[in-house]
Design an enzyme around this catalytic site. Structure first.
Site, short mmCIF file in Angstrom:
data_model
loop_
_atom_site.label_atom_id
_atom_site.label_comp_id
_atom_site.label_asym_id
_atom_site.label_seq_id
_atom_site.Cartn_x
_atom_site.Cartn_y
_atom_site.Cartn_z
N ASP A 28 0.89 3.86 -3.26
CA ASP A 28 0.52 5.27 -3.10
C ASP A 28 1.52 6.16 -3.82
O ASP A 28 1.14 7.13 -4.49
CB ASP A 28 0.45 5.60 -1.61
CG ASP A 28 0.17 7.07 -1.36
OD1 ASP A 28 -0.92 7.54 -1.73
OD2 ASP A 28 1.05 7.75 -0.80
N ASP A 38 -7.06 1.40 -0.05
CA ASP A 38 -5.78 0.78 0.32
C ASP A 38 -5.49 -0.44 -0.55
O ASP A 38 -4.35 -0.66 -0.97
CB ASP A 38 -5.81 0.37 1.80
CG ASP A 38 -5.86 1.55 2.74
OD1 ASP A 38 -5.60 2.69 2.29
OD2 ASP A 38 -6.16 1.35 3.93
N GLU A 48 0.83 -1.21 0.00
CA GLU A 48 0.00 0.00 0.00
C GLU A 48 0.87 1.26 0.00
O GLU A 48 0.60 2.22 -0.74
CB GLU A 48 -0.91 -0.03 1.23
CG GLU A 48 -1.74 1.20 1.46
CD GLU A 48 -2.28 1.23 2.88
OE1 GLU A 48 -2.48 2.34 3.39
OE2 GLU A 48 -2.47 0.15 3.48
N GLU A 78 -4.26 0.62 -3.96
CA GLU A 78 -2.85 1.04 -3.91
C GLU A 78 -1.93 -0.17 -3.83
O GLU A 78 -0.86 -0.19 -4.46
CB GLU A 78 -2.63 1.96 -2.71
CG GLU A 78 -3.26 3.33 -2.88
CD GLU A 78 -3.14 4.20 -1.65
OE1 GLU A 78 -3.26 5.43 -1.78
OE2 GLU A 78 -2.93 3.65 -0.54
#
Length: 221
Positions: A40, A109, A36, A112
């Protein structure tokens, strides 16, 4: 994951990326937060590069607004739903039953995390192709470059109530690397509005936008 357009060489890593820490098993979720974190950053890089190319005359402030609109939790959750990602997330029953903002964050999440394994498995080009496919149409949306909500709320508050917006942090949840802030904003005698985000600033922006939408200053487009 046919909708990614990528044939994964490492299917086990893909499975780990979609396994939340609440899933049963001694090693369940050990990689989830790390993926995650990486996803991102990859998403932010590719979207920023996409916006620079698409809007060569845009100022930094406009680009920042567009970026924030494209990478916030709500946008990611909608894309995750569109590609059927929620059905692939391995999580405990208590997490799978989440509602509201917590469900939005879970889906964001997971998306990502998926982007991270796309990057690790197929390189930046694989991640870029996926991101362009699902984010580029959104980058042209009418609301993508909407003015900064806090700035607009401050101007409206002065005109409508001769007041200054007052922001208050109502709660802070989640781990240090991925906190969730909930903020309320009050303008004079108007009912307060609330918003959530991964930073105090994002939550304040969300609260300001919620008040502007509720009072009809902004429309939902």
């Amino acid at each position: 994951m046919e909708r990614t357009g990528h044939a994964f060489a490492d299917r086990q890593r893909l499975q780990r990326a979609l396994t939340h820490a609440s899933a049963r098993g001694a090693n369940a979720g050990t990689d989830y937060e790390r993926f995650e974190f990486l996803g991102d950053r990859v998403l932010g890089l590719v979207v920023a590069d996409m916006l620079l190319a698409a809007f060569p005359d845009a100022a930094e402030g406009e680009l920042s607004l567009r970026l924030n609109a494209l990478v916030n939790a709500e946008a990611l959750s909608e894309i995750a739903e569109h590609i059927g990602l929620p059905d692939l997330i391995r999580a405990g029953s208590d997490v799978r039953g989440l509602e509201g903002r917590k469900r939005v964050n879970l889906r964001a999440d997971a998306l990502e995390s998926l982007i991270a394994v796309l990057y690790l498995d197929g390189g930046l080009e694989a991640a870029r192709a996926f991101i362009h496919k699902y984010w580029q149409p959104r980058s042209q949306a009418s609301g993508a470059a909407r003015r900064d909500a806090k700035t607009e709320l401050q101007e409206w508050a002065h005109q409508a109530a001769s007041a200054v917006p007052a922001y208050q942090i109502d709660s802070r949840e989640g781990p240090d690397h991925d906190p969730l802030f909930t903020v309320s904003v009050r303008v004079g005698a108007f009912q307060p509005a609330t918003g959530s985000g991964r930073s105090k600033r994002e939550a304040e922006q969300a609260a300001a936008a919620a008040l502007l939408l509720r009072e009809g200053v902004w429309n939902a487009a």
